[in-house]
Design an enzyme around this catalytic site. Structure first.
Site, PDB file in Angstrom:
ATOM      1  N   LYS A 101       0.846  -1.206   0.000  1.00  6.65           N
ATOM      2  CA  LYS A 101       0.000   0.000   0.000  1.00  6.65           C
ATOM      3  C   LYS A 101       0.875   1.247   0.000  1.00  6.65           C
ATOM      4  CE  LYS A 101      -3.823  -2.386   2.222  1.00  6.65           C
ATOM      5  NZ  LYS A 101      -4.516  -2.738   3.449  1.00  6.65           N
ATOM      6  N   ASP A 114     -10.754   3.461   4.187  1.00  9.91           N
ATOM      7  CA  ASP A 114     -11.073   2.037   4.100  1.00  9.91           C
ATOM      8  C   ASP A 114     -12.589   1.818   4.157  1.00  9.91           C
ATOM      9  OD1 ASP A 114      -9.334   0.019   3.575  1.00  9.91           O
ATOM     10  OD2 ASP A 114      -8.717  -0.325   5.660  1.00  9.91           O
ATOM     11  N   GLN A 173      -4.302  -1.040   9.608  1.00 10.77           N
ATOM     12  CA  GLN A 173      -4.179  -2.363   8.991  1.00 10.77           C
ATOM     13  C   GLN A 173      -4.746  -3.446   9.915  1.00 10.77           C
ATOM     14  OE1 GLN A 173      -3.087  -3.091   5.837  1.00 10.77           O
ATOM     15  NE2 GLN A 173      -3.596  -5.211   6.222  1.00 10.77           N
TER      16      GLN A 173
END
Ligand code: NAD
Length: 284
Positions: free
Chosen positions: A53, A120, A97
């Protein structure tokens, strides 16, 4: 004839478009979007995902603002980092994460992320916007699936979409996104009785069960579109939830693993960060 949907190509196209817009923003406004990733602990798979990422963030010309916390970090420690990033005007997006080390409450920590920086799309507030059909930042993986279907000109209105899996990360938001596009939606999960009878109804079958090889020819109506979200690391490379070999000549369209949905997830993360950046500029 079964056509494989090339997720790498589609993802590259989105990443190039995002990079162009970021370059234009740098030129016009003297500012680029900043995306902050937070990695807690030393899970090797998470470290690999975060590294990928961060590479993509830099390649898009965005500002890469990473934070690492130790395995034994407390809820308070992680929340403090998120709160600090929430207040930082240079940070447009915050990504925590997952999975987190045992003992940390992922849902509670995710809800520290302000909805405007939730790239997200996993906060309760973002899920609420999606459930209501109001504009907002959408979870990257199901957003990537829709993008692939749209790129292939698949008609969603009136199509019967069956989603296997009802996680907050993939299945549930996928169901809501299909509903928003006027598909007829059925959701199956591990307690579903007679899974093949349910999945065989699908014009579009999205599989996100996390069970390697769960879906085979007996689960798929001839001519269906099959999207395999599953990712499993094996000695022979990445594999999905679908026994793809059985579907050649049976399904109409199929996403491969690797090279299908996976690359789209990162592309949508960048697209969401750009969206958050543009929205924030409008609000200033
Ligand atoms: P999860 O474990 O949170 O949820 C799995 C879901 O599948 C649950 O709703 C469960 O009820 C259902 N399920 C489990 N076994 C089943 C069975 N035998 N029959 C029917 N349903 C069953 O998983 P998740 O986070 O949603 O991820 C699912 C898969 O997608 C995993 O393989 C994960 O690695 C992968 N994934 C891929 C991407 C990507 O970028 N391609 C992103 C996220 C997750």
């Amino acid at each position: 004839m079964t056509t494989l949907i090339d997720g790498r190509k589609a993802a590259l196209r989105i990443r190039e478009q995002v990079a162009e817009k970021v370059a234009r923003a740098a030129h016009v406004h003297g500012r680029v979007p900043g995306l902050a990733t937070i990695l807690v602990g030393d899970d090797p798979a998470s470290a690999v995902y975060v590294a990928a990422k961060r590479r993509a963030i830099r390649e898009a010309g965005m500002s890469d603002m990473h934070h690492t916390l130790p395995e034994h970090a407390s809820h308070k420690d992680v929340a403090a980092v998120i709160d600090q990033l929430a207040d930082d005007p240079d940070v447009c997006g915050i990504l925590l994460q997952l999975p987190l080390p045992k003992g940390l409450d992922a849902a509670a920590l995710i809800d520290h992320i302000p909805v405007s920086k939730d790239v997200d799309g996993l906060t309760t507030a973002s899920a609420g916007l999606l459930a209501r059909g109001v504009d907002g930042l959408r979870p990257c993986t199901p957003a990537g699936v829709l993008c692939l279907l749209d790129a292939e000109d698949i008609e969603l209105r009136g199509a019967h979409a069956v989603v296997v899996g009802h996680s907050e990360l993939v299945g549930r938001p996928m169901v809501r996104m299909f509903l928003q596009r006027d598909a007829t939606v059925t959701v199956a999960h591990k307690h579903t009785v007679d899974l093949p009878a349910v999945t065989r109804q699908a014009d579009i079958l999205v599989v996100a069960a996390g069970v390697r090889g769960l879906i085979g020819r007996e689960h798929v109506k001839p001519g269906a579109v099959v999207v395999d979200v599953g990712i499993h690391r094996t000695a022979n490379g990445l594999r999905g939830d679908v026994r793809s070999g059985e579907l050649h000549g049976h399904a109409r369209l199929l996403t491969p693993v690797p090279g299908g949905v996976g690359p789209m997830t990162i592309a949508m993360l960048l697209a969401n960060t750009l969206q958050a950046f543009e929205q924030e500029r409008l609000c200033r």
